[in-house]
Design a protein around this motif. Structure first.
Motif, PDB file in Angstrom:
ATOM      1  N   ASP A  95     -17.200  -1.316   3.134  1.00  0.00           N
ATOM      2  CA  ASP A  95     -17.473  -0.464   1.976  1.00  0.00           C
ATOM      3  C   ASP A  95     -18.938  -0.617   1.575  1.00  0.00           C
ATOM      4  OD1 ASP A  95     -16.933  -3.135   1.350  1.00  0.00           O
ATOM      5  OD2 ASP A  95     -16.336  -2.677  -0.699  1.00  0.00           O
ATOM      6  N   GLN A 121      -9.825   3.547   1.750  1.00  0.00           N
ATOM      7  CA  GLN A 121     -10.738   2.804   0.868  1.00  0.00           C
ATOM      8  C   GLN A 121     -10.398   1.324   0.856  1.00  0.00           C
ATOM      9  OE1 GLN A 121     -10.420   4.809  -2.881  1.00  0.00           O
ATOM     10  NE2 GLN A 121     -12.231   6.096  -2.524  1.00  0.00           N
ATOM     11  N   ASN A 122      -9.097   1.040   0.801  1.00  0.00           N
ATOM     12  CA  ASN A 122      -8.671  -0.361   0.805  1.00  0.00           C
ATOM     13  C   ASN A 122      -9.057  -1.067   2.094  1.00  0.00           C
ATOM     14  OD1 ASN A 122      -7.212  -1.288  -1.625  1.00  0.00           O
ATOM     15  ND2 ASN A 122      -6.038   0.577  -1.283  1.00  0.00           N
ATOM     16  N   LYS A 150     -12.700  -1.808   2.280  1.00  0.00           N
ATOM     17  CA  LYS A 150     -13.029  -2.931   1.410  1.00  0.00           C
ATOM     18  C   LYS A 150     -12.627  -4.253   2.078  1.00  0.00           C
ATOM     19  CE  LYS A 150     -12.972  -3.892  -3.497  1.00  0.00           C
ATOM     20  NZ  LYS A 150     -12.404  -3.540  -4.795  1.00  0.00           N
ATOM     21  N   ILE A 151     -11.426  -4.276   2.654  1.00  0.00           N
ATOM     22  CA  ILE A 151     -10.934  -5.493   3.306  1.00  0.00           C
ATOM     23  C   ILE A 151     -11.857  -5.880   4.459  1.00  0.00           C
ATOM     24  CG2 ILE A 151      -9.072  -6.430   4.756  1.00  0.00           C
ATOM     25  CD1 ILE A 151      -7.149  -4.601   3.033  1.00  0.00           C
ATOM     26  N   PHE A 169       0.793  -1.236   0.000  1.00  0.00           N
ATOM     27  CA  PHE A 169       0.000   0.000   0.000  1.00  0.00           C
ATOM     28  C   PHE A 169       0.825   1.286   0.000  1.00  0.00           C
ATOM     29  CE2 PHE A 169      -2.772  -3.204   1.991  1.00  0.00           C
ATOM     30  CZ  PHE A 169      -3.773  -3.193   1.054  1.00  0.00           C
ATOM     31  N   SER A 223      -6.675   6.554  -0.207  1.00  0.00           N
ATOM     32  CA  SER A 223      -6.607   5.267  -0.886  1.00  0.00           C
ATOM     33  C   SER A 223      -6.473   4.113   0.120  1.00  0.00           C
ATOM     34  CB  SER A 223      -5.445   5.303  -1.885  1.00  0.00           C
ATOM     35  OG  SER A 223      -4.849   4.047  -2.001  1.00  0.00           O
ATOM     36  N   LEU A 224      -5.639   4.315   1.147  1.00  0.00           N
ATOM     37  CA  LEU A 224      -5.484   3.251   2.145  1.00  0.00           C
ATOM     38  C   LEU A 224      -6.798   3.030   2.904  1.00  0.00           C
ATOM     39  CD1 LEU A 224      -3.787   1.162   3.587  1.00  0.00           C
ATOM     40  CD2 LEU A 224      -2.873   2.945   5.084  1.00  0.00           C
TER      41      LEU A 224
END
Lengths: 210, 210
Positions: free
Chosen positions: B80, B71-72, B75-76, B57, B68-69
């Motif tokens: 989300d 959002q990641n 999602k993980i 990342f 961005s991190l």
């Protein structure tokens, strides 16, 4: 102790203690590291590593003596003695915690309850009289209390934390969703209940692959 | 994912997410692993190890892009998307959780509240009508709910868990002080609030040496 014990190890000691408690109630006297690990939801290498920070407890081929390991864990976690605590913010969550029997069972007794609402001050809940928040500092000093629990709205939590520290509190359990600024040497533990749900959504999201 | 991610890593992802959220609100765009680790109360090696389970990342010398991190991580952790949940047991703790704004903020919406007390059924709390516990199974099926929260007394928690599972729930957040038996493939997360206090008594007990 000369090295730093990971916070996750401390968390797991509580879990081992619960499992040992249960085994003791079931009349068991010894338990293998494999069994204890399984009951605690960890692998046995982790269990052995966690305990090894504090000494040599088991006997090869025989496992752990439940009563003795339990006593050791209680001593390590400091729950071989009683702790008096105060609870600040007697809304739904505060009321729930006042009535939470496990606190007392584990040696944590809420001896003071405080709120800033005139409609609550003076009332009794679970045998404890709700006092004005202005009186907390003096109360803490008289009772020599080291642990405070904050269940106020986020907006007043910092102010409450400051009063607790002034009163001599060294450790705070904070349920308010705000990060508290405290002097060095004061420990704050934030309870984040969303985190628990997130571990479930993680599980549901990765269900097919984990 | 082909290997098992430690539960403690998942817990910490939530903590990183909170820290990143805060940095984002403060208008920051990037953060070093050292800074993010410090804000999260872990060391940076741990942070990097935790994130490495899921990919690459950061950028050397530049750190992590916060947006961005975030959002990641969302999602993980599966946040989300929105999750509907039900809450069973509308005592003090259940009422507190119904009003707990962080659940909704993190994407968990309590859409059904259930109790077995005639004095509670039919009343509205936080805009949600309290329903009879007998109706939970049908409700879960219609609403396709996968997460249930149990805040009942210990004595009825197993029965409630059975109903939730029959209704299609795959993940349970259990506040009742009892260990639940569920079929394989169902995840139970027990919330043990005494554990949090025990980490404080550990701190107070070893204060001079750690």
């Amino acid at each position: 102790m000369t090295w730093k014990i990971p916070a996750s190890t401390i968390d797991r000691l509580s879990i081992y203690m619960r499992a040992l408690d249960k085994l003791g109630l079931d009349g068991m006297e010894t338990v293998s590291s494999l069994q204890l690990a399984e009951l605690s939801g960890v692998n046995s290498a982790q269990l052995r590593k966690d305990l090894a920070y504090f000494g040599q407890f088991g006997t090869r081929g025989r496992g752990y003596e439940i009563k003795s390991l339990l006593q050791n864990l209680r001593k390590i976690l400091g729950v071989d003695k009683k702790w008096k605590t105060v609870l600040i913010g007697i809304g739904n969550l505060g009321s729930a915690l006042l009535a939470y029997p496990e606190f007392k069972e584990e040696g944590f007794e809420v001896v003071g309850a405080f709120d800033n609402s005139f409609s609550k001050v003076g009332k009794k809940l679970e045998g404890i009289k709700i006092q004005e928040i202005d009186k907390v500092e003096a109360f803490l000093k008289i009772e020599k209390i080291k642990i405070g629990i904050i269940t106020t709205p986020a907006t007043v939590a910092q102010e409450v934390a400051d009063s607790l520290v002034k009163g001599g509190v060294k450790a705070i359990l904070n349920f308010a969703p705000v990060s508290l600024n405290v002097a060095k040497g004061i420990k704050v533990k934030n309870v984040d209940l969303s985190k628990e749900l997130e571990s479930l959504s993680y599980f549901l999201t990765h269900k097919k692959t984990v």
